[in-house]
Scaffold this active site. Structure first.
Site, PDB file in Angstrom:
ATOM      1  N   SER A 556       0.755  -7.710  -2.805  1.00 24.14           N
ATOM      2  CA  SER A 556       0.841  -8.168  -4.198  1.00 24.14           C
ATOM      3  C   SER A 556      -0.303  -9.124  -4.461  1.00 24.14           C
ATOM      4  CB  SER A 556       2.171  -8.876  -4.436  1.00 24.14           C
ATOM      5  OG  SER A 556       2.181  -9.550  -5.675  1.00 24.14           O
ATOM      6  N   TYR A 569       9.157 -14.921  -2.429  1.00 27.00           N
ATOM      7  CA  TYR A 569       8.475 -13.631  -2.605  1.00 27.00           C
ATOM      8  C   TYR A 569       6.993 -13.750  -2.258  1.00 27.00           C
ATOM      9  CZ  TYR A 569       6.614  -9.473  -4.957  1.00 27.00           C
ATOM     10  OH  TYR A 569       5.972  -8.293  -5.229  1.00 27.00           O
TER      11      TYR A 569
END
Length: 679
Positions: A556, A569
């Protein structure tokens, strides 16, 4: 192509015959019908031949798979036939006999169907018929089994002359309903479609019944001590352990896809004392050995041999097989022969375990295995009533390295970018994972759809084309045993593993003080630990194969960009990003490339966003959830929303030969987020 009653009857008959594998193998044999139609130019009736075209399959035959020829022009070719030494030239002449656009390309067996004086002709490859055709005393057996209703035809390579031979036999034997073609198969005919089908089935049934009533109880000999089939779980585990090594060996000349079968027919054959002798004799029917090569590689170890011993012996046998195949080529090749196509085996037999078959794609590999099962059945029948005696090695070479076969191979379409590659994608039943799996399948890869939801994984696999393209497996990436089971299913389905995409993920958006230990552990278990476990299992297979490979991490932009309310996350994504660098450094010596993809928020089609993550991120940024994709787009340099397909594009390029020298790289797929630029 319009159809008439004659064509409809031909297709129906073909489909019925082809649906039963005891009658003929996949894509094997051909059927035909003769009839009349109006010539659109002259308005006069013209006699036509409809015959299964080259490459067609009887079980799935349709009107467009038929070649359509003018019978008068086909018959006229007899007057210009230059003789058996130049019979191959006649194949090109078939094109000048086509009616209209002609339909499918005429096959080598067209002459047989056109010259036999019968309205309907079947040429089939039934196991029972080939058993008699390959018996050492096949001619005498033909008379004994069928009387004068079926006539023996000595072996001749398929082609124009064989068509003339069968036509002459029918003319000389008006009582006959068909022939046994030495070493090859059967041909039958009839005045009607029903009569031709009935005659074909009578020959098959008569041969089957004769073998059953007169055959030896143990045609393959007594059971060898230690060679009986292992229990199912044990043999599948051993097959999975050996599969990557065997695939690597079978791909020495060019990459191959594999298929594993532990069919009872194979296990029984390998348990019997005669299997080494019979295996060395190879197959006989041209359709068989064109798929299976002239003979298999057979491991000469008992069922309980260790993995280490089996691997060491397989490597020795493979080297010997290649030398033997090269010698076979050298014995028979001349200055006009096509170049050697590869010396690796197409069939590898492991006593107590089963059979591995290989080909340019999954269907070819699977069908090669089916053909070898046909060959085992043929050997059983021939040995039961006589002695198995396949056609001469020199004749096998004439077919395997036939100029016409070479031309057929040259007409094959260019392989796609990921042809022969086997991919496993985690979290692939939806969102980014599904998009990646779909793209890789469209690029020619075989894909294992791994997901927590087995039903959805299997649904996606079916959408992609079924078991010759994709399979669905259940896998919780936090569970090492489930990952091992998924990898085992992958290697047994396709032969090995070349490409893994660590995509499975989830996200919980909370500020630091609201993030619980459970939140932290869950995200790290799924993405950091899960990626580690999947990569570890995949790397073992890739190293055993010795064919290199690719591992992709869907990380990401958050792995480098510090956003609010996202501690667990983003931290686990940073863990994944560094795994890419660590594994690239470690696995490079094995030819395994490891790269990452850093998407921005993918809203549309994303399982994570649909599961509540979107609402939480929208709340953080103070926008409506339905506008979140547009919000993300507007903060990028390109002002474009990132979709699952864009991530899939990156995965395709990263794992193609276009970036064959790239490893340890992270590709941003974020439409330009300056704060996430890699430094």
């Amino acid at each position: 192509m319009t159809t008439n009653k004659t064509v409809e009857e031909l297709i129906s008959r073909s489909n019925r015959l082809g649906a039963d594998k005891r009658n003929t193998n996949f894509a094997g044999g051909n059927t035909s019908a003769k009839g009349t139609e109006k010539d659109p130019v002259t308005g006069q009736d013209v006699e036509l031949l409809w015959v299964k075209g080259s490459g067609g399959d009887l079980g799935t035959l349709k009107a467009e798979n038929l070649a359509v020829l003018r019978l008068d022009r086909l018959q006229a070719l007899k007057d210009v036939y230059p003789g058996v030494e130049r019979e191959d030239e006649m194949v090109a002449a078939f094109d000048y006999c086509l009616h209209g656009k002609g339909g499918a390309a005429p096959s080598i067996d067209t002459a047989m169907h056109g010259f036999v004086d019968a309205a309907h002709v079947d040429h089939l490859h039934p196991d029972s018929g080939i058993a008699i055709a390959t018996a050492v005393d096949g001619e005498a057996l033909t008379s004994k089994v069928f009387g004068d209703k079926v006539v023996w035809v000595p072996w001749r390579r398929p082609g124009f002359q064989l068509g003339l031979d069968i036509a002459a036999i029918k003319e000389a034997n008006p009582q006959a309903i068909g022939t046994i073609l030495g070493g090859h198969g059967i041909t039958a005919w009839g005045a009607t479609s029903e009569e031709a089908e009935a005659n074909s089935l009578w020959i098959i049934d008569q041969a089957e019944n004769y073998i059953k009533d007169n055959g030896k109880a143990e045609p393959f000999g007594a059971t060898l001590p230690g060679y009986s089939a292992l229990p199912e779980a044990e043999r599948r585990a051993k097959a999975a352990a050996l599969a990557p090594v065997i695939r690597g060996l079978a791909s020495t000349d060019k990459p191959q896809l594999g298929h594993f079968s532990d069919d009872a027919v194979v296990l029984e054959f390998l348990a019997a004392e005669e299997h080494p002798r019979l295996g060395a004799l190879g197959t006989s029917c041209p359709d068989h050995f064109l798929r299976t090569k002239v003979k298999p590689l057979v491991l000469d170890r008992p069922a309980d041999a260790s993995i280490e011993d089996s691997v060491a012996r397989l490597k020795e046998l493979h080297a010997a097989y290649r030398e033997d195949y090269q010698a076979y080529y050298d014995r028979h090749a001349d200055e006009n022969s096509p170049a050697l196509r590869g010396a690796d085996p197409a069939i590898v037999l492991i006593p107590g375990v089963g059979m591995f078959s290989f080909g340019k794609d999954k269907q070819t590999a699977r069908v090669a295995g089916e053909f070898y099962i046909n060959a085992i059945n043929v050997m059983r029948g021939a040995e039961a009533i006589s002695t198995y005696a396949p056609i001469e090695e020199s004749e096998k070479f004439r077919i395997e390295y036939w100029a016409l076969e070479e031309a057929k191979l040259a007409r094959m379409p260019k392989p796609k970018s990921h042809a022969t590659r086997i991919a496993l994608v985690t979290g692939a039943a939806s969102g980014i994972g599904k998009a990646i799996a779909t793209r890789l399948a469209s690029d020619g890869a075989c894909v294992v759809i791994a997901d927590l939801n087995l039903e959805n994984a299997q649904k996606v696999a079916e959408e992609l084309g079924g078991s010759d393209v994709a399979i669905g497996v259940q896998a919780d990436v936090t569970d090492e045993a489930q990952i091992a089971a998924a990898v085992q299913e992958a290697v047994l389905a396709f032969g090995g593993l070349d490409l893994v995409v660590n995509n499975a993920g989830l996200s919980i958006s909370k500020p630091l003080l609201e993030t619980t230990e459970k939140d932290w552990d869950l995200q790290h278990n799924v993405m950091a630990k899960g990626s580690f476990l999947v990569s570890k299992a995949a790397a073992k297979v890739m190293i055993d194969q010795g064919m290199g490979g690719d591992i992709i991490y869907i990380s990401s932009k958050n792995s480098v960009f510090a956003g609010p309310n996202n501690i667990a996350y983003s931290a686990t994504k940073a863990d994944q990003a560094h795994q890419v660098r660590l594994l690239a450094a470690e696995l490079g010596e094995h030819g395994v490339r490891v790269n990452g993809i850093n998407p921005d928020g993918v809203v549309r089609g994303s399982g994570i966003f649909a599961g509540g993550w979107g609402a939480k991120r929208a709340a953080v940024y103070g926008v409506d959830e339905q506008e979140l994709g547009k919000y993300y787009a507007q903060r990028t340099l390109l002002k474009r929303e990132v979709l699952p397909e864009h991530v899939a594009n990156a995965a395709s390029v990263l794992t193609s030969n276009e970036l064959s020298h790239t490893t340890g790289l992270h590709i941003p797929v974020d439409a330009g987020v300056a704060a996430a630029f890699l430094r």
